[in-house]
Design an enzyme around this catalytic site. Sequence first.
Site, short mmCIF file in Angstrom:
data_model
loop_
_atom_site.label_atom_id
_atom_site.label_comp_id
_atom_site.label_asym_id
_atom_site.label_seq_id
_atom_site.Cartn_x
_atom_site.Cartn_y
_atom_site.Cartn_z
N CYS A 1 42.52 51.45 36.67
CA CYS A 1 43.11 52.76 36.51
C CYS A 1 43.74 53.19 37.84
O CYS A 1 43.16 53.02 38.91
CB CYS A 1 42.13 53.85 36.09
SG CYS A 1 41.36 53.54 34.50
N ARG B 1 47.26 48.43 38.62
CA ARG B 1 45.82 48.70 38.51
C ARG B 1 45.36 48.78 37.06
O ARG B 1 44.16 48.75 36.78
CB ARG B 1 45.48 50.01 39.22
CG ARG B 1 45.79 50.00 40.69
CD ARG B 1 45.40 51.32 41.30
NE ARG B 1 43.97 51.52 41.23
CZ ARG B 1 43.11 51.12 42.14
NH1 ARG B 1 43.53 50.50 43.20
NH2 ARG B 1 41.83 51.35 42.00
N TRP C 1 43.28 51.37 32.49
CA TRP C 1 42.74 50.09 32.05
C TRP C 1 41.50 50.47 31.27
O TRP C 1 40.51 50.95 31.84
CB TRP C 1 42.39 49.23 33.27
CG TRP C 1 41.94 47.85 32.92
CD1 TRP C 1 42.74 46.76 32.68
CD2 TRP C 1 40.59 47.39 32.78
NE1 TRP C 1 41.97 45.67 32.39
CE2 TRP C 1 40.65 46.01 32.44
CE3 TRP C 1 39.34 47.99 32.88
CZ2 TRP C 1 39.51 45.24 32.21
CZ3 TRP C 1 38.21 47.22 32.66
CH2 TRP C 1 38.30 45.86 32.33
N ASN D 1 38.96 57.52 37.02
CA ASN D 1 38.85 56.07 37.16
C ASN D 1 37.37 55.77 37.32
O ASN D 1 36.69 56.46 38.06
CB ASN D 1 39.62 55.62 38.42
CG ASN D 1 39.42 54.15 38.73
OD1 ASN D 1 39.16 53.36 37.84
ND2 ASN D 1 39.55 53.81 40.00
N GLY D 2 36.87 54.73 36.62
CA GLY D 2 35.46 54.38 36.76
C GLY D 2 34.73 54.53 35.44
O GLY D 2 35.35 54.62 34.38
N GLU E 1 41.87 27.11 42.09
CA GLU E 1 42.87 28.18 42.16
C GLU E 1 44.05 27.87 41.22
O GLU E 1 44.55 28.75 40.52
CB GLU E 1 43.32 28.34 43.62
CG GLU E 1 44.55 29.19 43.87
CD GLU E 1 44.38 30.67 43.57
OE1 GLU E 1 43.31 31.08 43.10
OE2 GLU E 1 45.35 31.41 43.76
N LYS F 1 45.11 30.32 38.06
CA LYS F 1 46.45 30.92 37.93
C LYS F 1 47.03 30.60 36.56
O LYS F 1 47.64 31.44 35.92
CB LYS F 1 47.41 30.39 39.01
CG LYS F 1 47.15 30.92 40.40
CD LYS F 1 47.54 32.36 40.60
CE LYS F 1 46.34 33.24 40.75
NZ LYS F 1 45.74 33.41 42.03
N GLU G 1 45.21 32.69 33.77
CA GLU G 1 45.47 34.14 33.72
C GLU G 1 46.94 34.47 33.50
O GLU G 1 47.25 35.50 32.93
CB GLU G 1 44.91 34.85 34.95
CG GLU G 1 45.58 34.47 36.24
CD GLU G 1 45.00 35.20 37.45
OE1 GLU G 1 44.47 36.30 37.31
OE2 GLU G 1 45.08 34.63 38.56
N HIS H 1 31.29 12.04 36.07
CA HIS H 1 30.00 12.56 35.60
C HIS H 1 30.15 13.36 34.30
O HIS H 1 29.25 14.09 33.92
CB HIS H 1 29.35 13.41 36.68
CG HIS H 1 29.08 12.64 37.93
ND1 HIS H 1 28.07 11.71 38.03
CD2 HIS H 1 29.73 12.60 39.13
CE1 HIS H 1 28.09 11.15 39.22
NE2 HIS H 1 29.10 11.67 39.92
N LYS I 1 44.49 44.73 38.54
CA LYS I 1 44.49 44.20 39.90
C LYS I 1 43.18 44.49 40.63
O LYS I 1 42.66 43.67 41.36
CB LYS I 1 45.65 44.82 40.66
CG LYS I 1 45.79 44.35 42.08
CD LYS I 1 46.64 43.12 42.15
CE LYS I 1 46.72 42.54 43.53
NZ LYS I 1 46.78 41.07 43.43
C1 F6R Z 1 43.21 35.99 40.50
C2 F6R Z 1 42.84 37.26 41.09
C3 F6R Z 1 41.42 37.66 41.02
C4 F6R Z 1 40.98 38.35 42.32
C5 F6R Z 1 39.55 38.90 42.16
C6 F6R Z 1 39.05 39.55 43.43
O1 F6R Z 1 44.58 35.75 40.64
O2 F6R Z 1 43.67 37.98 41.61
O3 F6R Z 1 40.57 36.59 40.71
O4 F6R Z 1 41.04 37.43 43.37
O5 F6R Z 1 39.52 39.84 41.12
O6 F6R Z 1 39.87 40.63 43.78
P1 F6R Z 1 39.80 41.24 45.24
O7 F6R Z 1 40.32 40.20 46.16
O8 F6R Z 1 40.66 42.46 45.19
O9 F6R Z 1 38.35 41.55 45.49
#
Ligand code: F6R
Length: 616
Positions: free
Chosen positions: A2, A27, A76, A102-103, A485, A489, A492, A508, A611
Amino acid sequence: MCGIVGYVGPGSSLDVLLGGLKRLEYRGYDSAGVAVLADDGTIGSRKRAGKLGVLVDELDAAPITDGRTGIGHTRWATHGGPTDVNAHPHFGDGGRLAVIHNGIIENFAELKAELIADGEVFESETDTEVAALLIGRAFRETGDVTAAMQQAVARLEGAFTLLALHADAPGVVVGARRSSPLVIGLGEGENFLGSDVAAFVEHTRRAMEIGEDQIVTIRPDRVDVTDFSGAPAQAKEFEIAWDASAAEKGGWPSFMKKEISEEPEAVANTLRGRVHDGAVTLPELDEVAGMLGDVNRVLILACGTAAYAGMLGKYAIEAWARIPVDVELSHEFRYRDPVLDERTLVVSVSQSGETMDTLMAVRYARDRGARTLSICNTQGATIPRESDAVLYTHAGPEVAVASTKAFVAQVTALYLLGLHLATLRGTLAAPDVAGVIAELESVPAKLSTVVESASARIAELAHWMSDTQSVLFLGRHVGFPVALEGALKLKELAYIHAEGFAAGELKHGPIALIEPGQIVFVVVPSPRDPSSLHKKVVSNIQEIRARGARVIAIAELGDVAVVPFADEVIRIPLAAPFFEPLLTVVPLHIFGMELATAKGLDVDQPRNLAKSVTVE
Ligand code: F6R
């Protein structure tokens, strides 16, 4: 999760709110709304499910009167689905008080039952409406928004940022925060509130942090901060280190493409001013130098991509500073009764600095005597504020929901920390430190080469694979976190099943997944490395190739050993082993983005994500 923005001043509230929401949309983006207090004392509000554009269209179709006091929200969903009715603002005091939130209000069910028993009628399924009705009732008693906020927050449990405005209080917006982000923007004759500085950086670069359990009242010409009981509180002012253009697309088709192109700069800026004459200088850690010298164990806490950066940090810190390092997902950490003491250095890694899982883990560690150091990209965020020390990454604002440039900046900061600890502990001789620094300083130029040389071919590959159902990623040693990683990517961004494996683990179990046509990316270590890892990974490639896998190898220039076994080789410049991940990760970032683009998906705002994950 949010995004929240508030404004008081002579300008157009709608312009400020919609501009702020646009920059906060990362967000949360399942609904949006605004409430504006017009000069005639009426509150105009519009709220709609869907992305911000839907709200903007609604405001065009059914305009509201603009005014000088306003609040805006991008959501969100947590309590109640993403519908028009559940979108914020919510209202109390018969529609005269508007609230955004928010929360999560954890005791909302009891409060809701109590309010219903007392005759209140709820319109939405949200926990926010409980807060709106409580503040509204308190306003009827006190006639003052700040006092009403104070009374209401005393009843709330959980994590929240709340903003409220009342029709009887023109030029006043009141905010409260507990374990959820809120910052103040200080203007000339106008003031702002936002979930982060992106909300108002277009208007001012002067900002103020608000502490835990504090209430802020903004008016055009003053800002008052108190604690929840009304006692005046101190708030720290700071200057925002970037300007509004940094948070804009600037002609790029997506924020993600722009941010991948900024990976070289993110590393360079994180190094800037911190390496001189072959030595590391981290003045921000001076105050905790004693504590760092005394540390006998490092525990890195993070989630998602930040945790993969943490894994690379572990390999480097152990190798250079000879301290045992563990990496743990923040949300797993505090539920297993971990062993901690005052010689444990807890390093949290977080782009946003607001991730609730990481914040709670840091608080848990701090309460048990551990020392805390935050590696963070967002000035004024909660985790750095609550840590003993902070090492900011200087990647600039990251707007695309999936992290890219923040990852390389986090790895850089962890490497600087590793070198700093190695210097303090005398585990690396000065010429060795200087050698590592020279490698680090060469990374930005090499990164630029990768972005330029790999982009077009990877885009072709991604378009060719757009109906692929599953992709595997393999790596070993520092290539393993890169494989994880790459897989994250792809999941998501492109909604494709993807897994990252340590290449040695394949035999394994996971090798059973390989069938003819299975696409496998392999991060290949340098053949120049004295360990025998290169040979081992080439053998792994042969094993999967023999079972029909289509192999895309990411290998350094001149590595001819992989050529006979790979369907495609993406080249990276030569680098020492610890610096390869900063290069090999880029093709995987590009691949995830291009495959999502080929599928017609929104790479900046993937479904179901936000985010900044401010719920546990
Ligand atoms: C993946 C991604 C998430 C963040 C995770 C931690 O692309 O962006 O996995 O890395 O939510 O977020 P922060 O770094 O803001 O604590």
